[in-house]
Design a protein around this motif. Structure first.
Motif, PDB file in Angstrom:
ATOM      1  N   PHE A 188     -23.956   3.928 -30.400  1.00 35.49           N
ATOM      2  CA  PHE A 188     -25.124   4.092 -29.430  1.00 35.49           C
ATOM      3  C   PHE A 188     -25.493   2.916 -28.705  1.00 35.49           C
ATOM      4  O   PHE A 188     -26.469   2.849 -27.830  1.00 35.49           O
ATOM      5  N   GLY A 189     -25.287   1.762 -29.409  1.00 37.63           N
ATOM      6  CA  GLY A 189     -25.727   0.660 -28.835  1.00 37.63           C
ATOM      7  C   GLY A 189     -25.058  -0.050 -27.818  1.00 37.63           C
ATOM      8  O   GLY A 189     -23.905   0.576 -27.357  1.00 37.63           O
ATOM      9  N   LYS A 190     -25.611  -0.869 -27.109  1.00 40.10           N
ATOM     10  CA  LYS A 190     -24.955  -1.370 -25.702  1.00 40.10           C
ATOM     11  C   LYS A 190     -23.484  -1.904 -25.948  1.00 40.10           C
ATOM     12  O   LYS A 190     -23.450  -2.861 -26.920  1.00 40.10           O
ATOM     13  N   GLY A 241     -20.639  -6.967 -29.919  1.00 35.16           N
ATOM     14  CA  GLY A 241     -19.430  -6.524 -30.201  1.00 35.16           C
ATOM     15  C   GLY A 241     -19.060  -5.005 -30.424  1.00 35.16           C
ATOM     16  O   GLY A 241     -18.092  -4.511 -30.842  1.00 35.16           O
ATOM     17  N   HIS A 242     -19.927  -4.214 -29.884  1.00 38.57           N
ATOM     18  CA  HIS A 242     -19.818  -2.730 -29.770  1.00 38.57           C
ATOM     19  C   HIS A 242     -18.950  -2.313 -28.711  1.00 38.57           C
ATOM     20  O   HIS A 242     -18.743  -2.882 -27.684  1.00 38.57           O
ATOM     21  N   SER A 243     -18.091  -0.981 -29.231  1.00 36.14           N
ATOM     22  CA  SER A 243     -17.185  -0.679 -28.248  1.00 36.14           C
ATOM     23  C   SER A 243     -17.561   0.518 -27.757  1.00 36.14           C
ATOM     24  O   SER A 243     -17.040   1.238 -26.964  1.00 36.14           O
ATOM     25  N   GLY A 244     -18.733   1.036 -28.148  1.00 36.81           N
ATOM     26  CA  GLY A 244     -19.309   2.482 -27.575  1.00 36.81           C
ATOM     27  C   GLY A 244     -18.844   3.748 -28.064  1.00 36.81           C
ATOM     28  O   GLY A 244     -18.078   3.728 -29.488  1.00 36.81           O
ATOM     29  N   GLY A 245     -19.248   4.933 -27.582  1.00 39.70           N
ATOM     30  CA  GLY A 245     -18.724   6.031 -28.006  1.00 39.70           C
ATOM     31  C   GLY A 245     -18.226   6.876 -27.080  1.00 39.70           C
ATOM     32  O   GLY A 245     -17.831   6.381 -25.858  1.00 39.70           O
TER      33      GLY A 245
END
Length: 595
Positions: free
Chosen positions: A245-247, A19-23
């Motif tokens: 920083f995660g995928k 569920g990561h949206s990144g940076g």
């Protein structure tokens, strides 16, 4: 936390990595820039600190002694402290201050040079001037620049030719200054080498060229990328590693998304070695070689799947699918690239890769493939692994462009692959830099067209066109930065011929008049690839495998979600000591695990 069952913890871990949206792209670039700034810091310490392993190796003449210093524990400690620990901190405790961390590293490098380094006028630099006769009188002339004598300039720059030239032909006889103010005009000093200086020139040549990698900038780039990858695959399980920083789940950019594509790109760069060979093998022989490379990787992928199922390890299904993993992607690349090898003489691999990426994007956008990947139910083997199977086209395109870049940066002559001439020229780093600058410019245009004009969001999950351009633009620019750093750090390194001439000039200075300025005689160690990075490069894929195994062991023994920041950093440091220590031991022992 203590009463949480294993099943509940597994669910929490899976939720943690999904569920990561990144940076931002700029932040990912700044974090990876630490690999460049730490290399500059390492080079400053080795070059200017009098107690560095490079200085101690320079002070001895025995090959065994030099090797013992280079492979010693002190050398490993310096390399680990300057090249690995700062990367761990840039991904964890100092992640919010990535740009300040890079500047601090550069400032420390400048401080080391300023405090420990000798004065500029004391350092022996690359020979740019030569001694000449004066026709008007018998005095020894001041140094004057010459531009027309290309043969002498080439000799001054070539360390290997220098010692041979000194040994076989000797130095040209030149007139020197009068000794001690003597009245006799015929009493001149000839600027020539004695036997001791010849031996010193030879020793310097061996020290400079003996163990140096052919391409320092490329070795540092690859090893730095590998170390960052190894850090990230474990750090992502700790809260100290920022979630951005995660995928990313579907669309967005992050450090780990960039790392996956960069790993594929760098693999393509080094695989270009096979295309630089003059002989052309039959297709079946090429396929046999590709299968020999692929089968171990596919076995590792299968082993990883079985092991994760066997220990009920947490899974991120939407990353590659239910059965697919990154080892399968790496394993199938050599096989598919072999089909394009027959086109190598007619069309550049970068064009082929770009065409693959564009055609794949057309299927995503207009063929309904994107909708299928995002929403199709998992009912068969293909739909169960739809992310990994279809994103393979994007990674194949990245790999092909990496091969093309490798055809430029691996040979001494950047145009060697196109010219197919004997590769005996000295590396044209300036020309190579201009080629990479041009490539970066074109790739930036491609990314702006894909991301800005066609508004295709970056997706690592599908490895779409914007992701393709982002990865190859970053990596080409990254290689360029390491190349420029190497050019800057080595621009004044003297050749063996310059060292020998400086010694002869110093002898004249000590015996000449008191008004004559002493010659520069301080010799700094030549730039080399850090031994630790050399060790990581030698067994890159094996290091990656060890890192994956250790990551699994740490996750099975430590509840990483509830680990404090300082403890997490301590675990990461210990983990990287083991990973790099194994690579170091293999390097010292001369072992190489061939996969």
């Amino acid at each position: 936390m203590g009463s949480q069952s294993a099943a509940e913890y597994k669910v929490a871990k899976e939720a943690w990595v999904t569920g990561h949206s990144g940076g931002s792209m700029s932040e990912a670039t700044l974090v990876t820039a630490s690999a460049l700034t730490t290399f500059i810091l390492w080079a400053a310490i080795q070059k200017y600190h009098p107690q560095s392993p490079a200085h101690r190796a320079l002070a001895v003449t025995s090959k065994h002694s030099k090797r013992r210093i280079r492979n010693g524990l002190a050398s490993y400690a310096v390399d680990f402290a300057t090249l690995v620990v700062p990367l761990i901190l840039s991904c964890t405790l100092f992640a919010d201050y990535a740009y300040l961390w890079s500047f601090a590293t550069l400032a420390l490098a400048a401080a080391v040079k300023s405090i420990c380094g000798p004065a500029e006028n004391e350092v022996l630099k690359k020979e740019k001037r030569k001694f000449k006769w004066k026709d008007s009188d018998d005095e020894y002339s001041a140094p004057e620049e010459e531009e027309g004598d290309e043969e002498d300039e080439a000799r001054a720059k070539s360390t290997s030719a220098a010692a041979g030239s000194a040994d076989q032909e000797g130095f040209r006889q030149r007139k020197g200054e009068h000794v001690g103010g003597s009245e006799e005009k015929d009493n001149h000093h000839s600027l020539q080498l004695d036997e001791g200086s010849v031996d010193n020139a030879k020793a310097t040549t061996k020290a400079t060229t003996g163990k140096n990698p052919h391409k320092i900038f490329l070795s540092v780039y690859r090893a730095g990328m590998m170390i960052l990858t190894c850090i990230a695959i474990l750090a992502v399980d700790f809260p100290v590693f920022p979630r951005r920083f995660g995928k990313v789940e579907v669309y967005g950019t992050s450090l780990m998304d960039l790392g996956v594509g960069s790993f594929v790109f760098s693999s393509g760069v080094v695989s270009a070695r096979g295309y630089l060979k003059k002989e052309t093998l039959p297709f079946m022989k090429q396929m046999a070689i590709a299968l020999r490379t692929s089968i171990p990787l596919l076995v590792l992928g299968l082993g990883r799947y079985i092991s994760t199922k066997g220990v009920d390890y947490q899974e991120h299904v939407t990353e590659y699918g239910m059965h697919w993993n990154f080892f399968f992607t790496l394993g199938f690349l050599p096989i598919f690239v072999t089909f394009f090898r027959s086109l190598a003489g007619q069309i550049r691999f970068s064009i082929v890769g770009s065409l693959v990426a564009v055609v794949y994007q057309c299927f995503l956008t207009y063929g309904g493939l994107e909708e299928y990947i995002q929403n199709a139910p998992r009912v068969d083997i293909i739909s169960m692994n739809k992310e990994g199977i279809f994103s393979f086209a994007g990674y194949l395109a990245i790999f092909l462009v990496g091969v093309d870049v490798g055809l430029y940066v691996l040979p001494n002559d950047p145009y060697f692959f196109m010219r197919r001439k004997s590769n005996k020229k000295k590396a044209k780093k300036g020309k190579l830099a201009m080629i990479l600058i041009s490539l970066c410019f074109l790739l930036c245009l491609g990314f702006m067209t894909s991301y800005g004009i066609f508004q295709i969001p970056v997706s690592r999950q599908m490895a779409n066109l914007s992701y393709f351009f982002w990865v190859i633009t970053f990596n080409t620019g990254y290689i360029l930065c390491f190349l420029l750093a190497e050019i800057t750090l080595t621009k004044n390194e003297p050749s063996a011929l310059a060292i020998a001439r400086a010694q002869a000039k110093a002898n004249l200075s000590t015996s000449g008049s008191k008004t004559q300025r002493p010659a520069a005689t301080v010799l700094l160690p030549p730039l080399t690839c850090p031994p630790l990075l050399e060790a990581v490069n030698r067994n890159g894929l094996a290091v990656f495998l060890v890192a994956n195994v250790l990551t699994g062991l740490v996750n099975l023994t430590v509840q990483t979600l509830y680990t404090s920041d300082m403890k997490a950093v301590g675990i990461l440091v210990a983990y990287m000591v083991v990973v790099t220590g194994i690579a170091w031991i293999w390097q010292v022992r001369g072992w190489k695990l061939k996969l």
